[in-house]
Design a protein around this motif. Structure first.
Motif, PDB file in Angstrom:
ATOM      1  N   THR A  25       0.827  -1.207   0.000  1.00 24.35           N
ATOM      2  CA  THR A  25       0.000   0.000   0.000  1.00 24.35           C
ATOM      3  C   THR A  25       0.862   1.258   0.000  1.00 24.35           C
ATOM      4  OG1 THR A  25      -0.184  -0.185   2.423  1.00 24.35           O
ATOM      5  CG2 THR A  25      -1.977  -1.092   1.113  1.00 24.35           C
ATOM      6  N   ALA A  29       0.546   3.995  -3.026  1.00 22.44           N
ATOM      7  CA  ALA A  29       0.323   5.424  -2.791  1.00 22.44           C
ATOM      8  C   ALA A  29       1.372   6.261  -3.507  1.00 22.44           C
ATOM      9  CB  ALA A  29       0.335   5.714  -1.296  1.00 22.44           C
ATOM     10  N   CYS A  45      -6.146   7.328   0.228  1.00 19.81           N
ATOM     11  CA  CYS A  45      -5.341   6.334   0.954  1.00 19.81           C
ATOM     12  C   CYS A  45      -5.504   6.472   2.465  1.00 19.81           C
ATOM     13  CB  CYS A  45      -3.870   6.470   0.574  1.00 19.81           C
ATOM     14  SG  CYS A  45      -3.494   6.010  -1.135  1.00 19.81           S
ATOM     15  N   SER A  48      -8.945   5.354   3.770  1.00 23.11           N
ATOM     16  CA  SER A  48      -9.018   3.894   3.789  1.00 23.11           C
ATOM     17  C   SER A  48      -8.272   3.310   4.984  1.00 23.11           C
ATOM     18  CB  SER A  48      -8.437   3.335   2.488  1.00 23.11           C
ATOM     19  OG  SER A  48      -8.438   1.929   2.507  1.00 23.11           O
ATOM     20  N   ALA A 148      -7.928   5.245  -5.076  1.00 23.84           N
ATOM     21  CA  ALA A 148      -6.908   5.187  -4.016  1.00 23.84           C
ATOM     22  C   ALA A 148      -7.465   4.498  -2.776  1.00 23.84           C
ATOM     23  CB  ALA A 148      -6.426   6.591  -3.680  1.00 23.84           C
ATOM     24  N   THR A 152      -6.079   0.709  -1.565  1.00 20.95           N
ATOM     25  CA  THR A 152      -5.465   0.653  -0.236  1.00 20.95           C
ATOM     26  C   THR A 152      -6.237  -0.272   0.694  1.00 20.95           C
ATOM     27  OG1 THR A 152      -4.690   2.930  -0.517  1.00 20.95           O
ATOM     28  CG2 THR A 152      -4.680   2.037   1.713  1.00 20.95           C
ATOM     29  N   GLU A 156      -4.730  -3.750   2.087  1.00 20.92           N
ATOM     30  CA  GLU A 156      -4.408  -3.819   3.514  1.00 20.92           C
ATOM     31  C   GLU A 156      -5.187  -4.916   4.229  1.00 20.92           C
ATOM     32  OE1 GLU A 156      -1.962  -2.235   6.568  1.00 20.92           O
ATOM     33  OE2 GLU A 156      -2.031  -1.856   4.410  1.00 20.92           O
ATOM     34  N   THR A 189       1.898   7.320   4.925  1.00 20.44           N
ATOM     35  CA  THR A 189       1.205   7.634   3.673  1.00 20.44           C
ATOM     36  C   THR A 189       1.614   8.999   3.146  1.00 20.44           C
ATOM     37  OG1 THR A 189      -0.674   6.339   4.480  1.00 20.44           O
ATOM     38  CG2 THR A 189      -1.051   7.731   2.563  1.00 20.44           C
TER      39      THR A 189
END
Length: 231
Positions: A25, A29, A45, A48, A148, A152, A156, A189
């Motif tokens: 992830t 990103a 991102c 999420s 996005a 993500t 994840e 992130t």
């Protein structure tokens, strides 16, 4: 659950940062931020990851109400040992440092080309018809934000950082865990989005795996000793 908020915060923050740096992830990103507006990628991102962290902590918090705290503590200890050994296994068995980056980049490239071909084919369509064909959520959120977010979230789901967060929240203060997890996700992130691929390629995946493996083993030993003292 008598542990302090500070303990939950520091453990969750350290675990999140070391687990997320160099993760799929993280790479996703970084690559998305090269192709789309950074603010939309960052918002998607982060939203999420925050949702995932809260869900994981809620699940971990509820676990001792379904299973005895003694069992959840022992399961958490085993998880930490398992993740620590898993991380060390990755250090000594993975030969290619950037294999995960290449895998993520190839997948996003395929999606990018597919999206471009679809957009070119529909270029001459009527505007009203386009609006009718758009997904319901896309009328309220940017498609880039949704892309996005979804990449993500599903990337994840079931990851060791998510499972470790559940284990932490079941054994120590959940408020500290969610706070440390969210801050850790924001730091990682933001670094991925601002640093882009240049930062991602400079990260040593083996060093990250080694550091996270050591951290998980430290958590496991601490959890084991705590269990011995309580008995």
């Amino acid at each position: 659950m008598g542990s302090s908020v500070l303990e939950g915060f520091t453990k969750s923050l350290a675990m999140t940062v070391l687990s997320e740096i160099g993760d799929k992830t993280f790479f996703a990103a970084a690559i998305l931020a090269m192709r789309h507006p950074r603010r939309l990628v960052l918002a998607g991102c982060l939203s999420s990851l925050i949702v995932m962290t809260i869900l994981s902590v809620l699940f971990g918090w509820a676990a001792p109400n379904l299973i005895s705290h003694k069992w959840t503590h022992q399961i958490t200890t085993l998880l930490f040992f398992g993740f620590g050994l898993w991380s060390f296994w990755e250090v000594f068995t993975d030969d290619k440092e950037s294999e995960e980056l290449a895998e993520v980049e190839a997948k996003l490239d395929a999606d990018w080309k597919a999206g471009n071909s679809v957009s070119k084919g529909n270029f001459k369509d009527d505007n009203d018809l386009k609006k009718q064909q758009k997904p319901f959520l896309a009328q309220f959120f940017s498609p880039i934000f949704l892309k996005a977010f979804s990449i993500t979230f599903f990337g994840e789901w079931g990851d060791k950082s998510q499972i470790a967060t559940i284990g932490l929240a079941s054994d120590i203060n959940p408020f500290g865990v969610v706070l440390g997890g969210i801050i850790g996700q924001v730091l990682c992130t933001t670094a991925a989005v601002l640093g882009g691929k240049s930062l991602a390629t400079q990260i040593s995946e083996k060093m990250v795996s080694l550091s996270s493996g050591m951290l998980f083993l430290v958590f496991a030993v601490q959890s084991l000793l705590t269990s011995v003292r309580e008995l």
